[in-house]
Each structure stands twice: as structure tokens, then as C-alpha cells.
Design an enzyme around this catalytic site. Sequence first.
Site, mmCIF file in Angstrom:
data_model
loop_
_atom_site.group_PDB
_atom_site.id
_atom_site.type_symbol
_atom_site.label_atom_id
_atom_site.label_comp_id
_atom_site.label_asym_id
_atom_site.label_seq_id
_atom_site.Cartn_x
_atom_site.Cartn_y
_atom_site.Cartn_z
ATOM 1 N N GLU A 1 75.213 -5.471 13.021
ATOM 2 C CA GLU A 1 75.491 -6.529 12.059
ATOM 3 C C GLU A 1 75.783 -5.906 10.695
ATOM 4 O O GLU A 1 74.985 -5.117 10.183
ATOM 5 C CB GLU A 1 74.295 -7.475 11.909
ATOM 6 C CG GLU A 1 74.037 -8.374 13.098
ATOM 7 C CD GLU A 1 72.951 -9.402 12.808
ATOM 8 O OE1 GLU A 1 73.005 -10.479 13.410
ATOM 9 O OE2 GLU A 1 72.056 -9.123 11.990
ATOM 10 N N CYS A 2 76.902 -6.267 10.104
ATOM 11 C CA CYS A 2 77.269 -5.854 8.748
ATOM 12 C C CYS A 2 77.162 -4.342 8.591
ATOM 13 O O CYS A 2 77.984 -3.604 9.116
ATOM 14 C CB CYS A 2 76.430 -6.613 7.720
ATOM 15 S SG CYS A 2 77.157 -6.603 6.064
ATOM 16 N N GLY A 3 76.142 -3.827 7.891
ATOM 17 C CA GLY A 3 76.004 -2.386 7.751
ATOM 18 C C GLY A 3 75.887 -1.680 9.085
ATOM 19 O O GLY A 3 76.417 -0.578 9.280
#
Length: 436
Positions: free
Chosen positions: A327-329
Site C-alpha cells: 500500500e502506497c509506500g
Amino acid sequence: MPAGLVISAPASGVGKTTLTLALARAWRNRGLNVQCFKSGPDYIDPAFHAAATARASVNVDSWAMDRGTIAHLVNRGADADVVLAEGSMGLFDGVAARGVSGTGATADIAEMLGWPVLLVIDPSGQAQTAAAIAAGLRDYRPGVRLAGVVLNRVASPRHEDLVRRALNDAGIAVFGALPRHAEISLPKRHLGLVQAEEQAEIGKLIDEAARFVVEHVDLDAVLRSAAGWSPQPAANGLNVTPPGQRIALARDAAFSFVYPHMLEAWRAAGAEISTFSPLADEAPDASADVCWLPGGYPELHAGKIAANARFRSGLRAFADTRPVHGECGGYMVLGTALTDADGIRHDMTGLLGLETSFAKRRMHLGYRLAALAAPMPGHQAGARLRGHEFHYSTIVAQPDTPLAVVHDATGAVIAETGSRRGLATGTFFHLIAEDR
């Protein structure tokens, strides 16, 4: 019976978190059990709440969650003496289009739970106008009740007197006024506050904030203003399916943005979670059946992640036979490369073709509704997932097959579709709940 109160403000950056932490610790020092919540999709503040109260805090979100889910989460405060819900942004700030049970505004939670609002007002650069702002917030939505006001960053006794008189004339209670006090400022970085676990002195800072608030705020009057609250039976719990039976979860300063309610829901459904640290060059647990890389600050640690061969090779070996999701990073680390703020390009794990740059900063912020085009851990193709995206990285390349069709809260299609390749998947949004 617990006493419930919502802490909000006209805008961000006024001091909601500091006041919430200070009140929670001050009441705890008096022997009261205090339960905190965070309204909205902020994954940093709940850790500060836990540091202040020694009780886990979770998010409640009217855009992504239905009323039954919110009731289920809030019921953890049933055995507390005081329950505080810290707002996000301004009191009525949400998105234009209604979500599951509201627009994501703090006011939705206040009205839903029947808790009055304690406003934090920063009257810097104004005097009587602060009363006009408070009166406007009080009268804007009939179902939202105002308990009173705490003034923050008051310049002088004369300044305080001017604002107090105006608020009293408007019929608004003033519970206290806080002079400027740099010693209780919480350090910040580009995605919000520096995380609680990264601050060795966080306990001392909260103690100082509590001491300062006790000196300047009538805690007894604030407590009397809170509403008696009887928890209501929740028709349902969390609609969250664990991504696997045994989950290897990346967890350190670079991978820390996890909603507490998600982890609790995974465990409640019988999943086991084993953590590992990519920054310590650890590989995921070989006995796990899925690996999950949450968001965080990989852009601050890109060089170290790139150099940690054991982590990178271990993750690639894991992905040969079992699902890996980021997720994201975490999604950025699953990609080919990440360029940091200094323009230095770092090789990532290469499980996906995604390439991102933090040197080309552009804020991406908002709720996301994703319709999965293919399965991801815990969710089947066609599932509608609600989440939130907040980052400053720019996509340089996203060549793999899109994972989902993603819309923002207005219904507009966005380019951050997520990706899939083999057993690796990733999204830029942080999952909050699945539509029922």
C-alpha cells in the site's frame, strides 16, 4: 456511563491533537479511564492517543464506514469514563459527495453519536472575529451541538479578555485559554506529525501538555459539558477479510501506516500476524502465506532499503510462491525504482514495474473507491474497496496491468490504478473497508 466529547476546530493546524492528548493524560492522571478515537483517515494520530491513554485508539470514518461498523468500533469505549473523538481538518470539512454514512466530516460523527463538540479556536491575528467563527460553527448544522471553546495561542491577557467577552456575548462557554507554549509543539514532516514511536520523549511531551492544560483549562467544566453516552448494540462488526491465515507484516519506521482497526479485524477473524523490519534487513517469515507492506516513509530510507540485500532477495523469493501486497509506500518499494528528494534513483525490489519519484513532488490526497479488476489478498475481483490516498510521490512509470478502476470521492477516474504482476499487487490507497 461514559461521557462522550468531540474535539474539533475551524481548520487544521489549530491544536486539536495537542489538546486531545493533554486532556486524555490529565484525566488519566486523575484516575479516569479515557478512550480516544480519530475521526477520518489519519493513521498517525491513533498512536499518540495510545501513548496518552494506554488504550488502543482506532479510526471512525463516515465516508468509508457504515453506522454499524462505527458503532462496533466506538463500543470499545463502553468501559471508559471519558471518550474523546479527535476530529480532522475543520468541523464540517468532508468531500462533496456522500459516502457510506456521510461525507467524512467530523460533524457526521458528532451528530451520529450525539456527542457535543469542544472547539479549539486559535485567535491569532483577530479578536472578536473568533466569536463570530465559533457562533457560525455552532449554528451551521442543527444536529451538531457545541459544548464550548478552548482558546489556543492567545497573545496576551488583553487579547484573551477581548475574545472571551465576545464569546460570552454570543452565549458560548470558554473553558480556558492557552498562551503560546513552544515546548508542547509536536514535530511535523511532509505527511503530518512525526510518528509517536519515533519520538523517544513523547511521554514527557504529553505530560508537559497535560500540566500546561491543567493550569489554563477548567477540566471539570469540560467534563460536565460532555454527553452521557450509552453504547448501542452494533448490528455488525467490521467488514474486513484477512489477506491470509498467517500474515508477514513489514513494520518499522519506513512501513508503519496501518489502520489499527484493520489489524484488529484480521486478528479477530483468526489470522496470525508476524512482523519483520526491512530497515533491519529482515525477510518476511517463511512460514507466512501472504506478505503485506504498508505505507510509511520509504522515501526517507530509500538508500538503506536499496542496500538491504537480504530483505530484497527474501521478498522476491517469497513472491515466487505466495501473494505480496503493498500500500502506497509499500507499493513504491515493490516497484523497480524510487527517486528520493535529492534526485538520487534507488533500485527497489522489482516485483512490479512501478517507478516513482519524490523529487517531483505533487500532493495526492483524497478518498478512493476502487473496483478490483483482479483479486488481491483478501478480496476477489469485482470487490469495491474504500480507502484513502495521501502522498507526494509522482508516477514515472506504471507499466503493469492495472489492479483496479479507481475513482475519487466525486466519481472522477484517477490514474493511480494500482498494479499487478504475478503474485504481486499494489495500490496507492490505504484500505479502510470493503463495501458490503
